[in-house]
Write an enzyme that holds these catalytic residues in place. Structure first.
Site, PDB file in Angstrom:
ATOM      1  N   GLU A 292      -5.171  -4.240  -9.536  1.00 57.30           N
ATOM      2  CA  GLU A 292      -4.306  -3.598  -9.517  1.00 57.30           C
ATOM      3  C   GLU A 292      -2.683  -4.566  -8.532  1.00 57.30           C
ATOM      4  O   GLU A 292      -2.133  -4.885  -9.648  1.00 57.30           O
ATOM      5  CB  GLU A 292      -3.709  -2.656  -8.570  1.00 57.30           C
ATOM      6  CG  GLU A 292      -3.093  -2.022  -8.133  1.00 57.30           C
ATOM      7  CD  GLU A 292      -3.134  -0.910  -7.105  1.00 57.30           C
ATOM      8  OE1 GLU A 292      -1.890   0.400  -6.580  1.00 57.30           O
ATOM      9  OE2 GLU A 292      -3.638  -0.879  -6.248  1.00 57.30           O
TER      10      GLU A 292
ATOM     11  N   ASP B 101      -3.689  -0.233   0.822  1.00 55.96           N
ATOM     12  CA  ASP B 101      -4.112   1.388   0.401  1.00 55.96           C
ATOM     13  C   ASP B 101      -5.249   0.615  -0.106  1.00 55.96           C
ATOM     14  O   ASP B 101      -6.510   1.384  -0.252  1.00 55.96           O
ATOM     15  CB  ASP B 101      -2.746   0.977  -0.821  1.00 55.96           C
ATOM     16  CG  ASP B 101      -1.731   1.461  -0.585  1.00 55.96           C
ATOM     17  OD1 ASP B 101      -1.138   2.003   0.409  1.00 55.96           O
ATOM     18  OD2 ASP B 101      -1.242   1.873  -1.259  1.00 55.96           O
TER      19      ASP B 101
ATOM     20  N   GLY C 148       3.239   8.334  -2.874  1.00 57.51           N
ATOM     21  CA  GLY C 148       3.397   7.859  -1.837  1.00 57.51           C
ATOM     22  C   GLY C 148       2.476   7.700  -1.018  1.00 57.51           C
ATOM     23  O   GLY C 148       1.724   6.967  -0.146  1.00 57.51           O
TER      24      GLY C 148
ATOM     25  N   ASP D  20       2.001  -5.453   5.748  1.00 53.32           N
ATOM     26  CA  ASP D  20       0.175  -5.642   4.692  1.00 53.32           C
ATOM     27  C   ASP D  20       1.019  -6.378   3.502  1.00 53.32           C
ATOM     28  O   ASP D  20      -0.072  -6.629   3.073  1.00 53.32           O
ATOM     29  CB  ASP D  20      -0.262  -4.462   4.828  1.00 53.32           C
ATOM     30  CG  ASP D  20       0.465  -3.295   3.966  1.00 53.32           C
ATOM     31  OD1 ASP D  20       1.784  -3.089   4.297  1.00 53.32           O
ATOM     32  OD2 ASP D  20       0.299  -3.048   2.789  1.00 53.32           O
TER      33      ASP D  20
ATOM     34  N   SER E  72      -7.452   8.535 -19.379  1.00 49.41           N
ATOM     35  CA  SER E  72      -6.742   8.865 -18.387  1.00 49.41           C
ATOM     36  C   SER E  72      -5.875  10.448 -18.392  1.00 49.41           C
ATOM     37  O   SER E  72      -5.546  10.761 -19.211  1.00 49.41           O
ATOM     38  CB  SER E  72      -5.163   8.865 -17.698  1.00 49.41           C
ATOM     39  OG  SER E  72      -4.678   8.676 -17.124  1.00 49.41           O
TER      40      SER E  72
END
Length: 454
Positions: free
Chosen positions: A260, A272, A224, A137, A174
């Protein structure tokens, strides 16, 4: 006291004639009789006065002579549902009383809708488990070679909360890494040289209002599981919830990739973002011209059995997926055989897809072993002695196959284990210091909603 309340209220010592004037002053044809401290003691209508006068009554007497003491009232702050049901019984006006019986409000059939109150937006995006095809990908591969990835999402989420502000300031929190960022305005955020990933996402969206943004996750950093993409997707969805012209799911995934990968600079592929945005089991195809998400409909029995046979094992090591992807890219550019490995991976991915939709789970589990053997050849950084030892012990204890999730070098192993061997595999993992985690598949992708600010 409201104008309507003032207009329709008479005192116990007012005359019946005073009450008639009050009744005739409004469209509701009713007056409310109060005593000291505004306590409601009765109501009087045109009908009450008319019946009283037909019996020879005197309009100079106090209104208490003809008022109705058996009246219907509601508690102050009654819900719209309660009011509607009472009005449907034939009432045109209802007195709202506080706990002491004081008249505080008059409700009518023409009551206005509740005033609009501020809202906040929430969103959650699931993380993914990739079974096969990872690496294919990456753009530098699929621009020339069609690629596919087989993945699913599980019930671990990134959670975003967006609270609009009345001023232009921007505040980002965060929870996972206990980090805060504060900017007096969006323009100051845009020119900041040291923005976090969360602030970078905001710089891509560019909202026209100030806000407080909160992020928390159900998973650890470096697992992961595609956690940074889940976080990015959740934040974009929270902003999307407050938009008039809302982005569709493909657009959310594309914005997440832009923020991202391109703007923040984390090296990696496309799977993802699509997995977190769409959710469920998917075969995701990547080509130069377009990316397509093909949902997989599994029979319930197959989904439950697969869930029962998969063991998620935390290796205790974290990984840097961006660094690993960059190393893989460099090694691929230096060695043409990498392309052949990725082609093999895509072929295996399609074979696993076929096994999955035909409920051939034993063969699917064996393919996980093939996927791991291929993955280890992508880069020397994918595995190490510790990870090889974990995998060998899981296989010796009865796992048919498995693979390290994500780019490699740490995070979670996913093992396929038949029921009779599950306890032995779990015990073997615990003996070498690895923990196992229960999970459930998640069929939904990113989800957003809004709620009132209390």
């Amino acid at each position: 006291m409201s104008r309507l309340l003032d207009m329709l209220t008479v005192r116990v010592d007012d005359s019946i004639l005073d009450a008639v004037k009050c009744i005739e002053s409004g469209d509701l044809q009713i007056a409310f009789v109060v005593e000291a401290q505004e306590r409601l003691v009765g109501v009087v209508t045109n009908g009450d006065v008319r019946r009283y006068l037909l019996q020879g009554g005197d309009t100079k007497l106090p209104v208490t002579a003809c008022m109705n003491r058996n009246f219907r009232a509601v508690e102050l702050g009654a819900t719209r549902e309660q009011l509607l049901k009472t009005f449907d019984l034939g009432y045109n006006a209802l007195p709202g009383l506080d706990a002491n019986g004081r008249l505080c409000e008059i409700y009518t059939r023409q009551m206005t809708a509740s005033p609009e109150v501020p809202v906040l937006a929430r969103a959650r995006a699931p993380v993914r488990m990739s079974f096969c095809g990872g690496g294919a990908d990456l753009t530098y591969f699929f621009v020339d070679h069609p690629a596919a990835v087989l993945s699913c999402t599980v019930g671990l989420y990134a959670h975003a909360t967006l609270v609009p502000r009345d001023d232009a300031s921007v505040h980002i929190y965060s929870e996972d890494i206990e980090h805060e960022e504060h900017y007096p305005s969006l323009s100051q955020l845009l020119i900041s040289e040291h923005k976090s990933l969360l602030a970078t996402i905001v710089s891509v969206i560019r909202p026209a209002y100030g806000f407080d943004l909160y992020l928390r996750s159900d998973f650890s950093v470096g697992s992961g599981l595609g956690g940074s993409s889940a976080a990015t997707t959740a934040i974009i969805a929270a902003f999307n919830e407050l938009r008039q012209d809302r982005w569709n799911t493909y657009e959310i995934a594309e914005l997440a990739f832009q923020a991202e990968r391109l703007c923040f600079g984390i090296a990696g592929g496309w799977q993802d973002q699509y997995a977190s945005a769409f959710g469920g089991f998917n075969l995701i195809e990547f080509e130069n011209q377009r990316n397509l998400v093909h949902p997989i409909r599994l029979e319930d029995a197959a989904r439950f059995e697969l869930e029962a046979c998969l063991v998620l094992c935390d290796t205790g090591s974290v990984h840097d997926s961006g660094q690993l992807h960059e190393m893989q890219r460099q090694e691929m550019e230096a060695e043409l055989s990498q392309t052949d490995l990725l082609r093999e991976s895509v072929t295996l991915c399609r074979r696993m897809h076929r096994h999955l939709i035909r409920c051939e789970l034993h063969d699917f589990g064996l393919c996980l072993h093939e996927a791991w053997m291929l993955k280890k050849q992508f880069s020397s950084a994918v595995s190490d002695d510790k990870l090889d030892d974990i995998y060998a012990k899981a296989r010796a204890a009865g796992a048919l196959g498995g693979k390290l999730l994500g780019a490699g070098a740490g995070g979670f192993f996913l093992f396929y284990v038949q029921p009779q061997n599950r306890q032995a595999v779990v015990r073997a993992m615990h003996e070498i210091g690895c923990s196992t985690t229960n999970f459930r598949f998640e069929s939904s992708g990113v989800t957003s909603w809004r709620t009132k600010i209390q």
